[in-house]
Design an enzyme around this catalytic site. Sequence first.
Site, PDB file in Angstrom:
ATOM      1  N   ASN A   7      -2.609  11.928   4.348  1.00  0.00           N
ATOM      2  CA  ASN A   7      -1.304  12.437   3.907  1.00  0.00           C
ATOM      3  C   ASN A   7      -1.560  13.479   2.821  1.00  0.00           C
ATOM      4  OD1 ASN A   7       1.250  12.923   2.985  1.00  0.00           O
ATOM      5  ND2 ASN A   7       1.512  10.927   1.987  1.00  0.00           N
ATOM      6  N   TRP A   8      -1.394  14.737   3.194  1.00  0.00           N
ATOM      7  CA  TRP A   8      -1.692  15.814   2.235  1.00  0.00           C
ATOM      8  C   TRP A   8      -0.541  16.098   1.278  1.00  0.00           C
ATOM      9  CZ3 TRP A   8      -4.325  19.946   5.902  1.00  0.00           C
ATOM     10  CH2 TRP A   8      -5.582  19.474   6.260  1.00  0.00           C
ATOM     11  N   LYS A   9       0.577  15.454   1.505  1.00  0.00           N
ATOM     12  CA  LYS A   9       1.754  15.674   0.643  1.00  0.00           C
ATOM     13  C   LYS A   9       2.037  17.177   0.520  1.00  0.00           C
ATOM     14  CE  LYS A   9       0.373  11.470  -1.610  1.00  0.00           C
ATOM     15  NZ  LYS A   9       0.685  10.498  -2.592  1.00  0.00           N
ATOM     16  N   HIS A  91       7.984   7.175   3.423  1.00  0.00           N
ATOM     17  CA  HIS A  91       6.954   7.174   2.375  1.00  0.00           C
ATOM     18  C   HIS A  91       7.621   6.927   1.027  1.00  0.00           C
ATOM     19  CE1 HIS A  91       3.904   8.544  -0.431  1.00  0.00           C
ATOM     20  NE2 HIS A  91       3.028   8.234   0.523  1.00  0.00           N
ATOM     21  N   GLU A 161       1.796   0.039   1.774  1.00  0.00           N
ATOM     22  CA  GLU A 161       1.386   0.859   0.637  1.00  0.00           C
ATOM     23  C   GLU A 161       2.067   0.345  -0.636  1.00  0.00           C
ATOM     24  OE1 GLU A 161      -0.131   4.918   1.630  1.00  0.00           O
ATOM     25  OE2 GLU A 161       2.033   5.159   1.658  1.00  0.00           O
ATOM     26  N   GLY A 167      -1.751   6.639  -5.756  1.00  0.00           N
ATOM     27  CA  GLY A 167      -2.102   7.668  -6.735  1.00  0.00           C
ATOM     28  C   GLY A 167      -2.456   7.117  -8.115  1.00  0.00           C
ATOM     29  N   SER A 207      -4.745   4.461  -3.185  1.00  0.00           N
ATOM     30  CA  SER A 207      -5.997   4.699  -3.920  1.00  0.00           C
ATOM     31  C   SER A 207      -7.251   4.342  -3.115  1.00  0.00           C
ATOM     32  CB  SER A 207      -5.981   3.959  -5.256  1.00  0.00           C
ATOM     33  OG  SER A 207      -4.959   4.488  -6.088  1.00  0.00           O
ATOM     34  N   GLY A 228      -4.216   9.348   0.573  1.00  0.00           N
ATOM     35  CA  GLY A 228      -3.533  10.451  -0.087  1.00  0.00           C
ATOM     36  C   GLY A 228      -4.522  11.405  -0.735  1.00  0.00           C
TER      37      GLY A 228
HETATM   38  C1  PEP Z   1      -0.112   7.951  -0.157  1.00  0.00           C
HETATM   39  O1  PEP Z   1       0.545   8.752  -0.796  1.00  0.00           O
HETATM   40  O2  PEP Z   1       0.291   7.577   0.951  1.00  0.00           O
HETATM   41  C2  PEP Z   1      -1.362   7.439  -0.723  1.00  0.00           C
HETATM   42  C3  PEP Z   1      -1.917   6.420  -0.151  1.00  0.00           C
HETATM   43  O3  PEP Z   1      -1.819   8.105  -1.813  1.00  0.00           O
HETATM   44  P1  PEP Z   1      -3.203   7.835  -2.591  1.00  0.00           P
HETATM   45  O4  PEP Z   1      -4.283   7.627  -1.594  1.00  0.00           O
HETATM   46  O5  PEP Z   1      -3.382   9.051  -3.431  1.00  0.00           O
HETATM   47  O6  PEP Z   1      -2.989   6.599  -3.417  1.00  0.00           O
END
Ligand code: PEP
Length: 245
Positions: A7-9, A91, A161, A167, A207, A228
């Site tokens: 997920n590149w946001k 999300h 999640e 994050g 994370s 992410g």
């Molecule tokens: C996400 O935003 O779906 C996610 C898992 O982010 P991160 O890996 O940065 O925690």
Amino acid sequence: MKYIVANWKMHKTQKQSLAFVKQILPRIKTKRTIVLCPPYTDICPIAPLLKKTNIRLGAQDVFYETRGAFTGEISPLMLKELNVKYVLIGHSERRSILHENNRLINQKLRACLKHSLTPILCIGETGLQRRLGQASHVLRNQLLTALKGTHKLKNIIIAYEPLWAIGSHTPDTPENAEKTNEFIRSVLAKSSSAATAKKIPILYGGSVTPRNAPSFLKKAAIDGLLVGHESLLPGHFVKIANCAP
Ligand code: PEP
């Protein structure tokens, strides 16, 4: 077969996405299903590069109508034409920053199913909800409201999640994530059947790094990872995608 979903946001311009894909393509050596969810604007230029690879395209969101006066929205038909196969739905950033509620999430999820796009439904509790012992209640509610009105639970992926892990550099433990995924599957089994629930992939996200990815992927109840920030770095993403087991 496990999934690795990036997920590149709201990161990467078209040029940056193209450079990323060109870097990772020769280095991905896995039979896992890899899904890249770039920003909408990057889907078109990278789609041709992914043909004949085991990397699939996902979108980060979709609207539930097919066309019409919905300024700023993107329809399932538009995504399908670009060879998008998966869509993140619900999300936590869309729930919290863009105020998406369970009803909207349900509409989007049903629109995906109607148009043969596979929704990756994201659910998760906040840190406070977990501390108050409300996690199961929250997850059950998110799951059941999102799935309302769906008849056959087919072509759906769930991503657990926990919000406090996203994050934050504080992932859940693989053991807890596994238990939660088992709980999610038991809720799915009650709303459909054990046999159907068994077939639904349930991922973990929050994370994930090249270092901790193997311990999550080792768990039988974790069918893959939603990644992410670590999916933005080609070297790190390749390590996660290729890692043993
Ligand atoms: C996400 O935003 O779906 C996610 C898992 O982010 P991160 O890996 O940065 O925690």
